[in-house]
Motif scaffolding. Structure first.
Motif, short mmCIF file in Angstrom:
data_model
loop_
_atom_site.label_atom_id
_atom_site.label_comp_id
_atom_site.label_asym_id
_atom_site.label_seq_id
_atom_site.Cartn_x
_atom_site.Cartn_y
_atom_site.Cartn_z
N MET A 1 12.62 40.23 12.27
CA MET A 1 12.38 38.82 12.48
C MET A 1 12.43 38.51 13.98
SD MET A 1 14.62 35.65 11.11
CE MET A 1 14.28 34.03 11.66
N THR A 2 11.45 37.80 14.46
CA THR A 2 11.41 37.38 15.85
C THR A 2 12.27 36.14 16.02
OG1 THR A 2 9.15 38.19 16.01
CG2 THR A 2 9.87 36.70 17.72
N ILE A 3 12.99 36.09 17.13
CA ILE A 3 13.80 34.92 17.43
C ILE A 3 13.55 34.49 18.87
CG2 ILE A 3 15.61 35.43 15.75
CD1 ILE A 3 17.28 36.53 18.09
N GLU A 4 13.89 33.25 19.17
CA GLU A 4 13.79 32.80 20.55
C GLU A 4 14.77 33.60 21.38
OE1 GLU A 4 12.68 28.16 20.53
OE2 GLU A 4 14.65 28.64 19.67
N ASN A 5 14.37 33.87 22.63
CA ASN A 5 15.23 34.67 23.50
C ASN A 5 14.98 34.28 24.95
OD1 ASN A 5 12.92 36.26 24.44
ND2 ASN A 5 12.98 37.23 22.43
N SER A 6 15.41 35.10 25.87
CA SER A 6 15.28 34.76 27.29
C SER A 6 13.83 34.70 27.74
CB SER A 6 16.06 35.76 28.15
OG SER A 6 15.53 37.05 28.00
N GLU A 7 12.92 35.30 26.98
CA GLU A 7 11.52 35.33 27.38
C GLU A 7 10.58 34.67 26.38
OE1 GLU A 7 10.79 39.44 28.31
OE2 GLU A 7 11.98 39.32 30.14
N GLU A 8 11.13 33.99 25.38
CA GLU A 8 10.27 33.30 24.42
C GLU A 8 10.96 32.04 23.90
OE1 GLU A 8 7.57 35.36 22.09
OE2 GLU A 8 7.76 34.07 20.36
N GLU A 9 10.18 30.95 23.86
CA GLU A 9 10.67 29.66 23.36
C GLU A 9 9.60 29.08 22.45
OE1 GLU A 9 13.25 26.30 23.10
OE2 GLU A 9 13.64 28.20 24.12
N TRP A 10 10.02 28.39 21.39
CA TRP A 10 9.08 27.76 20.46
C TRP A 10 9.30 26.25 20.47
CZ3 TRP A 10 11.59 31.08 16.17
CH2 TRP A 10 11.31 32.43 16.38
N LYS A 11 8.20 25.52 20.40
CA LYS A 11 8.25 24.07 20.30
C LYS A 11 7.17 23.62 19.33
CE LYS A 11 11.48 23.62 23.33
NZ LYS A 11 12.82 23.33 22.87
N ALA A 12 7.50 22.70 18.46
CA ALA A 12 6.55 22.23 17.45
C ALA A 12 5.41 21.44 18.08
CB ALA A 12 7.26 21.39 16.40
N THR A 13 5.73 20.65 19.11
CA THR A 13 4.72 19.82 19.77
C THR A 13 4.91 19.91 21.28
OG1 THR A 13 6.12 17.87 19.70
CG2 THR A 13 4.60 18.18 17.85
N TRP A 14 3.88 19.47 22.02
CA TRP A 14 3.96 19.46 23.48
C TRP A 14 4.71 18.22 23.97
CZ3 TRP A 14 4.18 21.80 27.84
CH2 TRP A 14 4.00 21.10 29.03
N SER B 1 12.56 35.68 34.61
CA SER B 1 11.78 36.91 34.44
C SER B 1 10.40 36.67 33.85
CB SER B 1 12.52 37.88 33.52
OG SER B 1 13.78 38.18 34.05
N GLY B 2 9.96 35.42 33.84
CA GLY B 2 8.71 35.10 33.16
C GLY B 2 8.99 34.86 31.70
N GLY B 3 7.97 34.43 30.97
CA GLY B 3 8.17 34.20 29.55
C GLY B 3 6.97 33.57 28.88
N ARG B 4 7.17 33.25 27.63
CA ARG B 4 6.10 32.75 26.77
C ARG B 4 6.62 31.56 25.97
NH1 ARG B 4 2.65 35.72 22.10
NH2 ARG B 4 4.00 34.90 20.50
N LEU B 5 5.91 30.43 26.10
CA LEU B 5 6.22 29.22 25.33
C LEU B 5 5.13 29.07 24.28
CD1 LEU B 5 7.74 26.49 24.94
CD2 LEU B 5 6.17 25.53 26.62
N VAL B 6 5.53 29.00 23.01
CA VAL B 6 4.57 28.83 21.92
C VAL B 6 4.70 27.40 21.41
CG1 VAL B 6 3.80 29.62 19.65
CG2 VAL B 6 4.75 31.26 21.29
N ILE B 7 3.64 26.62 21.58
CA ILE B 7 3.60 25.24 21.10
C ILE B 7 2.87 25.24 19.76
CG2 ILE B 7 2.82 22.90 21.62
CD1 ILE B 7 2.71 23.92 24.62
#
Length: 125
Positions: A1-14, A29-35
């Motif tokens: 299972m993927t979870i939010e971490n130091s390089e990934e964040e999830w948001k339902a809306t912008w 360290s860079g990262g990825r935001l998934v809206i």
């Protein structure tokens, strides 16, 4: 299972509030935001991907002045916006504050932590 971490964040809306997270990725360290992905990991998608792409790209460019990639990607049949943020070679602030990514949280730096962070960025040159 993927979870939010130091390089990934999830948001339902912008929201412009997510600029803190984007600046924190850049300062760390860079990262990825998934809206379009809820905190529970489910994909909810975005209502108007084309407009959201433009708003995110323009907002980051105009307020943070950093390079990012903004993509529309489909997950579980839902179109989400993925913001790819590189690690920055300089410190970037948002709304007068400097932020870093620590674990799955975005934290504002102050006091000694802010001083150490700024000095470390200056020493890279």
């Amino acid at each position: 299972m993927t979870i939010e971490n130091s390089e990934e964040e999830w948001k339902a809306t912008w929201s412009r509030d997510w600029l803190k997270t984007i600046s924190a990725f850049y300062n760390t360290s860079g990262g990825r935001l998934v809206i379009g992905r809820a905190d529970d990991g489910s994909y909810v998608g975005v209502d108007n991907p084309k407009d959201t792409l433009k708003v995110v790209s323009d907002t980051v460019s105009n307020l943070l002045h950093i390079p990012i990639d903004v993509l529309a990607e489909e997950f579980d049949g839902k179109t989400c916006i993925v913001v790819l943020v590189p690690e920055g070679n300089r410190a970037v602030s948002y709304d007068g504050g400097y932020y870093k990514r620590i674990g799955n949280t975005t934290r504002r730096l102050d006091g000694d932590a802010l001083q150490d962070f700024l000095l470390s960025k200056l020493n890279r040159f």
